[in-house]
Design a protein around this motif. Structure first.
Motif, PDB file in Angstrom:
ATOM      1  N   ASN A 317     -20.696  38.784  10.417  1.00 56.58           N
ATOM      2  CA  ASN A 317     -21.267  38.437  11.663  1.00 56.58           C
ATOM      3  C   ASN A 317     -21.275  37.136  12.274  1.00 56.58           C
ATOM      4  N   PRO A 318     -20.260  36.329  12.149  1.00 56.53           N
ATOM      5  CA  PRO A 318     -21.185  34.872  12.603  1.00 56.53           C
ATOM      6  C   PRO A 318     -21.188  34.745  14.029  1.00 56.53           C
ATOM      7  N   TYR A 319     -22.180  33.888  14.556  1.00 56.05           N
ATOM      8  CA  TYR A 319     -22.329  33.522  15.481  1.00 56.05           C
ATOM      9  C   TYR A 319     -21.484  32.835  15.933  1.00 56.05           C
ATOM     10  N   GLU A 320     -21.668  32.478  17.361  1.00 59.88           N
ATOM     11  CA  GLU A 320     -20.508  31.034  17.935  1.00 59.88           C
ATOM     12  C   GLU A 320     -21.532  30.657  19.401  1.00 59.88           C
ATOM     13  N   GLN A 321     -21.795  29.748  19.427  1.00 57.84           N
ATOM     14  CA  GLN A 321     -22.689  28.710  20.974  1.00 57.84           C
ATOM     15  C   GLN A 321     -22.320  27.803  21.474  1.00 57.84           C
ATOM     16  N   LYS A 322     -21.532  28.206  22.193  1.00 59.57           N
ATOM     17  CA  LYS A 322     -20.967  26.659  23.133  1.00 59.57           C
ATOM     18  C   LYS A 322     -19.801  25.448  22.276  1.00 59.57           C
ATOM     19  N   ASP A 323     -20.849  24.590  21.464  1.00 60.49           N
ATOM     20  CA  ASP A 323     -20.386  23.903  20.200  1.00 60.49           C
ATOM     21  C   ASP A 323     -20.190  24.027  18.455  1.00 60.49           C
ATOM     22  N   TYR A 329     -20.294  24.610   8.610  1.00 64.09           N
ATOM     23  CA  TYR A 329     -21.278  24.228   7.590  1.00 64.09           C
ATOM     24  C   TYR A 329     -21.824  24.875   6.808  1.00 64.09           C
ATOM     25  N   CYS A 330     -21.236  26.381   6.932  1.00 66.31           N
ATOM     26  CA  CYS A 330     -21.364  27.479   5.978  1.00 66.31           C
ATOM     27  C   CYS A 330     -20.373  26.778   4.500  1.00 66.31           C
ATOM     28  N   ALA A 331     -21.632  27.524   2.942  1.00 66.35           N
ATOM     29  CA  ALA A 331     -21.134  27.342   2.143  1.00 66.35           C
ATOM     30  C   ALA A 331     -20.170  27.751   1.435  1.00 66.35           C
ATOM     31  N   TYR A 332     -20.146  29.658   2.148  1.00 68.81           N
ATOM     32  CA  TYR A 332     -20.049  30.495   2.170  1.00 68.81           C
ATOM     33  C   TYR A 332     -18.112  31.016   1.927  1.00 68.81           C
ATOM     34  N   LYS A 333     -18.098  29.650   2.673  1.00 69.83           N
ATOM     35  CA  LYS A 333     -16.555  30.054   3.901  1.00 69.83           C
ATOM     36  C   LYS A 333     -15.271  30.148   2.440  1.00 69.83           C
ATOM     37  N   SER A 334     -15.356  29.941   1.066  1.00 63.07           N
ATOM     38  CA  SER A 334     -14.437  30.303   0.141  1.00 63.07           C
ATOM     39  C   SER A 334     -14.976  32.003  -0.031  1.00 63.07           C
ATOM     40  N   VAL A 335     -15.842  31.826  -0.112  1.00 63.38           N
ATOM     41  CA  VAL A 335     -16.351  33.627  -0.753  1.00 63.38           C
ATOM     42  C   VAL A 335     -15.426  34.502  -0.035  1.00 63.38           C
ATOM     43  N   CYS A 336     -15.672  34.503   1.926  1.00 61.19           N
ATOM     44  CA  CYS A 336     -15.418  36.141   2.589  1.00 61.19           C
ATOM     45  C   CYS A 336     -14.336  35.547   2.943  1.00 61.19           C
ATOM     46  N   GLY A 337     -13.697  33.793   3.057  1.00 64.29           N
ATOM     47  CA  GLY A 337     -12.550  33.430   3.238  1.00 64.29           C
ATOM     48  C   GLY A 337     -12.158  33.819   5.321  1.00 64.29           C
ATOM     49  N   PHE A 338     -13.324  34.484   5.631  1.00 62.54           N
ATOM     50  CA  PHE A 338     -12.989  34.484   7.435  1.00 62.54           C
ATOM     51  C   PHE A 338     -12.256  33.198   8.251  1.00 62.54           C
ATOM     52  N   ASP A 339     -11.378  34.046   8.756  1.00 60.67           N
ATOM     53  CA  ASP A 339     -10.574  33.214   9.712  1.00 60.67           C
ATOM     54  C   ASP A 339     -10.651  33.877  10.887  1.00 60.67           C
ATOM     55  N   LYS A 340     -11.194  32.683  11.664  1.00 60.51           N
ATOM     56  CA  LYS A 340     -12.005  33.272  12.991  1.00 60.51           C
ATOM     57  C   LYS A 340     -10.885  34.037  13.965  1.00 60.51           C
ATOM     58  N   GLY A 343     -10.066  37.455  12.843  1.00 60.72           N
ATOM     59  CA  GLY A 343     -11.029  38.459  13.249  1.00 60.72           C
ATOM     60  C   GLY A 343     -11.992  37.870  13.782  1.00 60.72           C
ATOM     61  N   SER A 344     -11.601  38.089  15.657  1.00 60.09           N
ATOM     62  CA  SER A 344     -12.171  37.302  16.560  1.00 60.09           C
ATOM     63  C   SER A 344     -13.254  38.134  17.174  1.00 60.09           C
ATOM     64  N   GLY A 345     -12.595  39.725  17.021  1.00 60.52           N
ATOM     65  CA  GLY A 345     -14.020  40.618  17.243  1.00 60.52           C
ATOM     66  C   GLY A 345     -15.006  40.710  15.898  1.00 60.52           C
ATOM     67  N   LEU A 346     -15.010  40.096  15.392  1.00 61.52           N
ATOM     68  CA  LEU A 346     -16.159  40.211  14.031  1.00 61.52           C
ATOM     69  C   LEU A 346     -17.610  38.902  14.751  1.00 61.52           C
ATOM     70  N   VAL A 347     -17.090  37.735  16.019  1.00 65.86           N
ATOM     71  CA  VAL A 347     -17.846  36.260  15.739  1.00 65.86           C
ATOM     72  C   VAL A 347     -18.636  37.271  17.844  1.00 65.86           C
ATOM     73  N   ARG A 348     -19.868  36.662  16.942  1.00 66.44           N
ATOM     74  CA  ARG A 348     -20.903  37.051  17.725  1.00 66.44           C
ATOM     75  C   ARG A 348     -20.683  36.177  19.398  1.00 66.44           C
ATOM     76  N   HIS A 349     -20.386  36.141  20.547  1.00 71.84           N
ATOM     77  CA  HIS A 349     -20.908  35.135  21.106  1.00 71.84           C
ATOM     78  C   HIS A 349     -21.948  35.181  22.103  1.00 71.84           C
ATOM     79  N   LEU A 350     -22.449  34.093  21.804  1.00 72.03           N
ATOM     80  CA  LEU A 350     -24.140  33.735  22.447  1.00 72.03           C
ATOM     81  C   LEU A 350     -24.217  32.905  23.597  1.00 72.03           C
ATOM     82  N   ASP A 351     -24.973  33.384  24.789  1.00 73.18           N
ATOM     83  CA  ASP A 351     -24.991  32.656  25.876  1.00 73.18           C
ATOM     84  C   ASP A 351     -25.331  31.406  25.566  1.00 73.18           C
ATOM     85  N   ASP A 352     -25.019  30.253  26.312  1.00 73.96           N
ATOM     86  CA  ASP A 352     -25.147  29.214  26.009  1.00 73.96           C
ATOM     87  C   ASP A 352     -26.701  29.061  27.835  1.00 73.96           C
TER      88      ASP A 352
END
Length: 383
Positions: A317-323, A329-340, A343-352
């Motif tokens: 459930n990675p967060y995303e906020q503005k920029d 910079y996550c060191a585990y991208k090669s493990v989870c293989g997450f593609d935004k 998997g856009s429905g998993l992303v938590r969009h935080l208010d700016d």
């Protein structure tokens, strides 16, 4: 903070203890380690030679920095700093940055009335503190470990003011919005722990938070308005660039104790005045009540996050906020293989949120009486 950023990344790091393969190289994180170690050693050497942070001569400061750095560099990372000409140059660069740092820290202390009391204050040495031993339930307790880089104090009659400083090799800014979402809890935890330590030492004294600040360990390039500025103007511009960031009490007495020469814009703390005498919108100030509110909120947030960890929440459930986001910079991208994109429905969009809106949400969270019982909308921030 890692769990608030992405529960799955937290699980990979602290649950499975996955680590990147060690490389025989000197990276940015290594530079931060060296800065912290040398500054701690520098403080000890000052005391051994009869100096304080207020009175050491520039020449003595440069000599002590060079000796401390050389001593640490010889043993760091299996002599990695002497493995190539490039890394040997890093020693020269770090010495220049550290010289600038100790001179600037001395300047900032001389501008105020605070005195350094603790360097590298370890939580392990104060394990009885409620601020770092947080009950999650009757059977479960979360213990935080860490060290506060510096704690300064100033006594005025029956009041003891406390300032905490965290040295950062990166240019990190304190952000109430990040605190609200659990992404930046460290500095407030440090303040809570420092206040509790001082209350135990001074039971008959009113202990008050004065400031919680980041200092960026750097020797920056800067620009001035003039085409050919003199040395004094360049030095003033650099000092302004190295001004600490964070949050400061809005009490006039406290601000004077932090910067005795403050009139319209401080060169030490993130505070400035308008023509009518009020603080500018960019000033990072909190009332005593808001300091207490932020402190209570962080304790509640840690309980919420700690409970979710023990409940076994390891969702992607990675967060995303503005920029900014959890993945860049996550060191585990090669493990989870997450593609935004997939998997856009998993992303938590935080208010700016600006600082005022973030503070209002923090107040509302505590004012509902329901703690952190909020509903996060994956596509629309927090409701």
């Amino acid at each position: 903070e890692k769990f608030a950023s992405c529960a799955y990344a937290h699980f990979l790091q602290y649950g499975l203890s996955l680590e990147e393969r060690d490389k025989y190289s000197f990276e940015r994180v290594d530079m931060g380690n060296v800065f912290h170690a040398v500054l701690e050693s520098f403080s000890d050497r000052l005391a051994e030679e009869g100096y304080t942070w207020f009175d050491f001569p520039k020449e003595a400061g440069e000599r002590i920095v060079a000796e401390c750095l050389e001593s640490y560099a010889v043993s760091y990372g299996e002599t990695i700093l002497y493995s190539s000409k490039r890394n040997e140059y890093m020693i020269t660069r770090m010495r220049r940055i550290l010289n600038r740092t100790v001179q600037t820290l001395q300047y900032q202390l001389q501008k105020g009335a605070f005195t350094p009391e603790n360097f590298e204050l370890s939580f392990q040495m104060t394990s009885d503190l409620d601020a770092v031993n947080i009950a999650l339930s009757k059977e479960e307790r979360l213990q935080l470990i860490g060290r506060i880089d510096r704690v300064d104090t100033c006594r005025k009659e029956d009041k003891l003011y406390v300032k905490v400083i965290d040295y950062k090799s990166g240019n990190r800014k304190f952000d109430l919005a990040a605190l609200y979402y659990g992404l930046q809890l460290q500095l407030v935890v440090y303040m809570n722990a420092a206040l509790e330590v001082q209350k135990k030492k001074n039971p008959d004294t009113r202990v008050i938070p004065a400031a919680m600040l980041y200092y960026h360990v750097n020797d920056p390039l800067t620009e001035t308005d003039k085409g050919s500025p003199d040395i004094a103007e360049i030095e003033a511009a650099i000092l302004d660039e190295l001004k600490m960031t964070g949050m400061v009490s809005d009490d006039e007495e406290v601000i004077r104790l932090l910067d005795k020469d403050f009139e319209t814009k401080s060169t030490v703390i993130p505070v400035a005045r308008k023509k009518d005498g009020s603080f500018t919108q960019a000033s990072a100030v909190l009332s005593d009540r808001d300091f207490e509110t932020v402190s209570d909120f962080v304790n509640h947030k840690i309980k919420e996050l700690g409970t979710s960890i023990l409940d076994g929440d390891i969702g992607l459930n990675p967060y995303e906020q503005k920029d900014t986001d959890a993945c860049t910079y996550c060191a585990y991208k090669s493990v989870c293989g997450f593609d935004k994109k997939l998997g856009s429905g998993l992303v938590r969009h935080l208010d700016d949120l600006n600082q005022e809106d973030a503070m209002e949400r923090i107040r509302q969270s505590l004012g509902t009486g329901e703690g952190m019982d909020e509903t996060e909308n994956k596509n629309g921030g927090v409701q």
